[in-house]
Design an enzyme around this catalytic site. Sequence first.
Site, PDB file in Angstrom:
ATOM      1  N   LEU A  57       0.824  -1.212   0.000  1.00  0.00           N
ATOM      2  CA  LEU A  57       0.000   0.000   0.000  1.00  0.00           C
ATOM      3  C   LEU A  57       0.860   1.265   0.000  1.00  0.00           C
ATOM      4  O   LEU A  57       1.906   1.317   0.626  1.00  0.00           O
ATOM      5  CB  LEU A  57      -0.932  -0.003   1.221  1.00  0.00           C
ATOM      6  CG  LEU A  57      -1.905  -1.183   1.288  1.00  0.00           C
ATOM      7  CD1 LEU A  57      -2.802  -1.047   2.514  1.00  0.00           C
ATOM      8  CD2 LEU A  57      -2.751  -1.311   0.026  1.00  0.00           C
ATOM      9  N   HIS A  58       0.369   2.260  -0.708  1.00  0.00           N
ATOM     10  CA  HIS A  58       1.069   3.547  -0.827  1.00  0.00           C
ATOM     11  C   HIS A  58       0.037   4.663  -0.792  1.00  0.00           C
ATOM     12  O   HIS A  58      -1.168   4.406  -0.623  1.00  0.00           O
ATOM     13  CB  HIS A  58       1.915   3.562  -2.108  1.00  0.00           C
ATOM     14  CG  HIS A  58       1.154   3.185  -3.353  1.00  0.00           C
ATOM     15  ND1 HIS A  58       0.064   3.911  -3.814  1.00  0.00           N
ATOM     16  CD2 HIS A  58       1.288   2.150  -4.211  1.00  0.00           C
ATOM     17  CE1 HIS A  58      -0.398   3.359  -4.916  1.00  0.00           C
ATOM     18  NE2 HIS A  58       0.313   2.269  -5.172  1.00  0.00           N
ATOM     19  N   GLY A 116      -1.344   6.340  -3.005  1.00  0.00           N
ATOM     20  CA  GLY A 116      -2.447   6.199  -3.965  1.00  0.00           C
ATOM     21  C   GLY A 116      -3.581   5.379  -3.352  1.00  0.00           C
ATOM     22  O   GLY A 116      -4.752   5.775  -3.389  1.00  0.00           O
ATOM     23  N   HIS A 117      -3.222   4.228  -2.778  1.00  0.00           N
ATOM     24  CA  HIS A 117      -4.241   3.394  -2.114  1.00  0.00           C
ATOM     25  C   HIS A 117      -4.876   4.159  -0.954  1.00  0.00           C
ATOM     26  O   HIS A 117      -6.095   4.086  -0.739  1.00  0.00           O
ATOM     27  CB  HIS A 117      -3.603   2.109  -1.541  1.00  0.00           C
ATOM     28  CG  HIS A 117      -2.976   1.214  -2.568  1.00  0.00           C
ATOM     29  ND1 HIS A 117      -1.628   0.947  -2.586  1.00  0.00           N
ATOM     30  CD2 HIS A 117      -3.506   0.511  -3.597  1.00  0.00           C
ATOM     31  CE1 HIS A 117      -1.351   0.115  -3.578  1.00  0.00           C
ATOM     32  NE2 HIS A 117      -2.474  -0.165  -4.214  1.00  0.00           N
ATOM     33  N   GLN A 167      -4.709 -12.399 -13.086  1.00  0.00           N
ATOM     34  CA  GLN A 167      -4.527 -11.222 -13.935  1.00  0.00           C
ATOM     35  C   GLN A 167      -3.069 -11.020 -14.356  1.00  0.00           C
ATOM     36  O   GLN A 167      -2.747 -10.021 -14.994  1.00  0.00           O
ATOM     37  CB  GLN A 167      -5.067  -9.967 -13.246  1.00  0.00           C
ATOM     38  CG  GLN A 167      -4.273  -9.498 -12.040  1.00  0.00           C
ATOM     39  CD  GLN A 167      -4.993  -8.397 -11.289  1.00  0.00           C
ATOM     40  OE1 GLN A 167      -6.029  -8.603 -10.672  1.00  0.00           O
ATOM     41  NE2 GLN A 167      -4.457  -7.182 -11.360  1.00  0.00           N
ATOM     42  N   VAL A 209      -2.678   9.813  -7.782  1.00  0.00           N
ATOM     43  CA  VAL A 209      -1.757  10.457  -6.843  1.00  0.00           C
ATOM     44  C   VAL A 209      -0.346  10.319  -7.413  1.00  0.00           C
ATOM     45  O   VAL A 209       0.033   9.234  -7.881  1.00  0.00           O
ATOM     46  CB  VAL A 209      -1.845   9.799  -5.452  1.00  0.00           C
ATOM     47  CG1 VAL A 209      -0.836  10.417  -4.492  1.00  0.00           C
ATOM     48  CG2 VAL A 209      -3.257   9.941  -4.893  1.00  0.00           C
ATOM     49  N   SER A 226       2.852   0.523  -6.761  1.00  0.00           N
ATOM     50  CA  SER A 226       3.598  -0.494  -6.007  1.00  0.00           C
ATOM     51  C   SER A 226       4.828  -0.935  -6.800  1.00  0.00           C
ATOM     52  O   SER A 226       5.848  -1.306  -6.232  1.00  0.00           O
ATOM     53  CB  SER A 226       2.711  -1.717  -5.736  1.00  0.00           C
ATOM     54  OG  SER A 226       1.528  -1.314  -5.084  1.00  0.00           O
TER      55      SER A 226
END
Length: 284
Positions: free
Chosen positions: A33-34, A36-37, A61, A176, A186
């Site tokens: 997680l960063h 953006g998340h 995916q 972001v 990520s």
Amino acid sequence: MKVAKTIESVRSFVKAARIDGKTIGLVPTMGALHIGHISLIEAAAEKCDFIVVSIFVNPTQFGPAEDFEKYPRPLDIDLKICENKGVDVVFAPTPEQMYPLEKLTWVNVEKLTESLCGRSRPGHFRGVTTVCAKLFNIVAPDIAYFGQKDAQQAIVIKRMVADLNMPLEIVICPTVREANGLAVSSRNQYLSERQKKDAASIYESLQKCRQMVDGGIKDASEIIAEMSRILKQVPSIEIEYVSIVDAGTLCNIDRITGKILAAVAAKLGPARLIDNILLDTTGQ
Ligand code: AMP
């Protein structure tokens, strides 16, 4: 904060919240997680009283030559971030939990998945839509949050929800970025500091597109040529595509008109990076 490893347990937590009359928000992620998340979690907190973050590196995916094995999985750090952000439940299933049987049923959105990333990642969007359909069935959120960073994914998911009458709202949150314009991802962890600097030219090329469109240039190929020129100035960047598409159909366009999406995919060392901007030229 609760951590649910099984479908049964996440369902029971959500069921209790729903009995309490809470609005359920889901933020699907692959973890690492960063900010953006975090922006998605914050957007969920504005409208929802019960937030579920799913953390699942979805094998279906990834293509066979892609980074499924080495994709970062710092679960303990992710859980701390979620806890600090007031998340109610983290759903972190194993692949066996999500796919206990041979995979025979898929959700596939046609046409919209054929251009841009769909070309170089066959089967990718089928994996994304299938896992999102499963997550929506498991969590049954009122609202699910996605990032504009993955523009094609966001459009495809919205279409799946509309076509299949899934009873939830999809909210798309802005991309972001780092201070130099690089979209946070990520996969940026794969980059050296030098490569992160080089990667800023992806956003630079998109900004150039914005300037040219604002300046009234209508010929998409002229803009694409200029964007490509900027990217080619950085020898470490290997362009996968530089495209200008209709933001509704995701088909290439020759003339700039209406809502358009300018999108870039490029390899930089070990990382495949994507970025985009949405421009509305209606009335220009
Ligand atoms: P991922 O973990 O990469 O699958 O991403 C999970 C969600 O976060 C997706 O909806 C992404 O579009 C979104 N996301 C990833 N990076 C960003 C970013 N830089 N800004 C906004 N949303 C993002």
